[in-house]
Design a protein around this motif. Structure first.
Motif: not given
Length: 693
Positions: A461-463, A468-469, A474-478
């Motif tokens: 997703l980050m790539d 998101l990258g 925030m992505l990890t926490v969500c």
């Protein structure tokens, strides 16, 4: 020293343009990787040890402790191990190597890797992310159970050693008396389980709290990406081996250990004729290495380009198998000790009955020669030898005490860890210490696999999405909050049944579909020979040509056969689950109700749907995805990053040339003849942006 100008295969100097500025020296990258990070800003492992521990920690999980020993127990012992090793060599290692090489060369997560081959294959990566999410949901519940048991291990005696007493009737609780103390504690105290999946019931507050703690641990360990999770790996990946070795040493000192090991390794070759055994062995190889999750690709994408991924594939696969053997030794030693205690208890009980019979009636000529006045002094061998001669003359009150029959009672999955193992450990001296150690080991095994599973979600997703990258925290926490909320499904009284459903169906078939598409994409769409050419550029030596045939035929047809066997099994045998009946204090096999069948079908469809949807959307957008036949040279769209609108010269439309071997190269691997690394390619139609160099 000034670098020579880049030339095409005809010797012409490539035109210098702004696109040439997108090339970065791979040699410089190798030097700086793991120290100052990659030039493209991608994180890197601090050391090779970190990477190996991460891969081993992901592939070695709870399945090595309870799934492999169970399959070995049920399917012929040593014969199953031989079959497993054979399938590991011809299917597991080649596919594992393929994923490692793809992730390391393209340096992206699962979505980017398959989009790099063709935009229409991006759905494979999304399916991997979806399956990883499903697995993470129920896997963290097992970690929560381990936390619950570890917390209850700080008591003496352990709370599952004896049945509780009903305060009203002052008698042993009937449900516990009908089963066993460990079964009662697991089903009633830990899960407070309902009698079927139809009876959902309220949430279990203690398990819900443990689940929240499990997700908090995962979130804190993953919040800084591989930089934080890799440091946790030093403990979570190594500690289980320390515990397994301690358990093995302690277990070998127990009475019954040798019987357990003998039962484990004795080969029953006749069982190899059953198709079910082959299906289970192939499935175990498939899941033991974590194929299809995208986690293997994600971890390898943080490696230097010239890392020897072929050696890594063989090493991690060997470590995984040896861990399974070590865990099986520990399990069978403990089960042998448990079975020996049950058999000796049976002997003592029968001898005590015979002593009562001797006081009420005359002794017969077949009366045993051993001392029936001291039941505990009678050995199992003497009793069984006597019973084999005179057992037919006795009534039903005197029974046989068969050690092998007790060993043959297989306990699968969570039942092995939370029932059989806990029962055996309650008989250990200093049982709270060993219980705490065991569940701390389960916790670490689960967390190391959980980190890899989450990496299989976050990295692609980050790539693929730059927004998101830029907000990875925030992505990890969500993701963790979302996982906890969905995970509340498993903290109901019927939650254990949903764990079984997700474990059996949400991952199995979709992952097989994903790996089939992966193998087909590399072996046939891109071309196995071209892929080996690129790996040769990356490793500076060419892997054996046998991989070409394994990828194109053996692995592909083997996975298709495994998918067909799994589907046929679902069609001809309605899916069932094991339910607990509190009235009888025993387990029973029940069929899933209609709504549950619809639910598990939706899980399979949702996880597999991104593959056809991705293909259809790319087709409607007119993306280029026509397969390229082996030997055919296509314009190297991967060669230049779209830093600007300048197009390369026409004579650039050739495959790069390896100076050492003077042969054309394909463009799957983003390296030129001078071993220059290319920045990641953007899709046609995307807005062109400046790239940091």
């Amino acid at each position: 020293m000034e670098k020579p100008p880049l030339t095409n295969e005809n010797g012409s100097v490539l035109a210098e343009s702004r696109s040439d500025m997108a090339l970065v020296s791979a040699d410089d990258e190798v030097v700086s990787a793991g120290v100052a990070g990659q030039e493209d800003g991608r994180p890197a492992w601090d050391s090779k040890l970190q990477y190996v521990l991460a891969q081993v920690g992901f592939s070695v999980g709870l399945g090595n402790v309870w799934r492999f020993p169970y399959l070995c127990h049920q399917n012929g012992g040593g014969a199953f191990m031989l079959l497993y090793v054979m399938l590991l060599l011809i299917i597991g290692v080649p596919l594992f190597f393929m994923e490692l090489a793809a992730g390391q060369s393209i340096r992206q997560g699962s979505i980017g890797v398959w989009k790099h081959i063709s935009p229409r294959l991006a759905g494979i990566g999304y399916s991997s992310c979806m399956v990883c999410f499903f697995v993470a949901l129920y896997y963290n519940v097992i970690i929560a159970w381990s936390l619950f048991y570890m917390g209850n291990s700080f008591q003496y005696p352990l709370p599952w050693e004896k049945c509780p007493v009903d305060m009203i009737s002052n008698q042993t609780v009937k449900e516990c008396a009908a089963s066993s103390p460990t079964s009662y504690f697991w089903f009633r105290k830990a899960l407070d389980i309902s009698d079927s999946i139809d009876e959902s019931g309220e949430f279990n507050p203690i398990v819900t709290g443990c689940l929240l703690a499990a997700w908090a641990i995962v979130c804190l360990a993953m919040i800084k990406g591989i930089k934080s999770s890799a440091k946790v790996m030093y403990f979570s990946s190594v500690f289980p081996y320390v515990v397994l070795i301690c358990f093995l040493i302690r277990g070998l000192m127990l009475d019954g250990a040798l019987e357990g090991i003998k039962y484990m390794f004795y080969p029953k070759l006749e069982i190899l004729g059953e198709m079910q055994v082959w299906r289970q062995a192939a499935t175990q190889v498939f899941f033991a290495l974590g194929l299809g999750y995208g986690s293997v690709i994600a971890y390898s994408s943080y490696n230097p380009v010239h890392n020897n991924c072929h050696r890594d594939a063989i090493m991690v696969s060997a470590i995984n198998f040896m861990t399974s053997v070590l865990a099986s030794l520990v399990v069978f030693v403990v089960l042998g000790f448990r079975a020996k205690n049950i058999a000796l208890g049976c002997v003592a009980s029968n001898v005590a009955r015979m002593a009562e019979m001797a006081t009420t009636g005359p002794s017969q000529h077949w009366w045993p020669q051993f001392n029936i006045s001291d039941p505990k002094s009678v050995s199992l061998h003497d009793y069984r030898e006597w019973y084999s001669h005179y057992g037919s003359l006795l009534g039903s009150n005197i029974t046989d005490c068969d050690l092998e029959r007790e060993m043959s009672k297989g306990v699968e999955g969570t039942g092995l860890a939370f029932i059989a193992f806990t029962e055996a450990m309650s008989l250990f001296p200093a049982s709270p210490f060993w219980s705490t150690l065991f569940f701390l080991m389960l916790l670490n095994l689960g967390l190391s696999t959980m980190f890899g599973t989450m990496q299989g979600i976050l990295t692609p997703l980050m790539d693929n999405f730059r927004v998101l990258g830029r907000h990875k925290t925030m992505l990890t926490v969500c993701c963790c909050i979302l996982g906890f909320l969905f995970g509340l499904l498993f903290t109901q009284r019927s939650g254990n049944y949903f764990v079984t459903m997700f474990d059996d169906y949400s991952a199995t078939l979709p992952l097989i579909v994903v790996v089939i598409f992966e193998t087909f994409s590399v072996a046939w769409v891109y071309g196995a020979d071209r892929f080996l050419d690129d790996v040769e550029v990356m490793l500076h030596w060419r892997p054996p040509v046998v991989y070409r045939y394994l990828w194109k035929y053996v692995c592909l047809f083997g996975m298709v056969g495994l998918l067909a066997a799994s589907l046929l099994r679902m069609v001809f045998k309605r899916p069932t689950y094991t339910a607990w009946n509190h009235t009888t204090g025993s387990e029973a096999s029940l069929e899933y109700p209609g709504w549950a069948l619809i639910m598990l079908s939706m899980l399979i469809i949702i996880a597999s749907l991104p593959v056809p949807i991705g293909y259809l959307l790319s087709f409607l957008r007119g993306g280029r995805s026509l397969p390229v036949e082996e030997g055919e040279v296509e314009p190297p769209r991967e060669r230049y990053s779209k830093c600007n609108s300048d197009e390369p010269e026409p004579n650039n439309h050739h495959s790069p040339v390896d100076e050492d071997r003077n042969r054309p190269r394909s463009n799957f691997l983003p390296l030129s003849a001078e071993h220059y690394r290319l920045l990641s390619q953007q899709e046609d139609g995307e807005e062109e942006e400046d790239t940091e160099v």
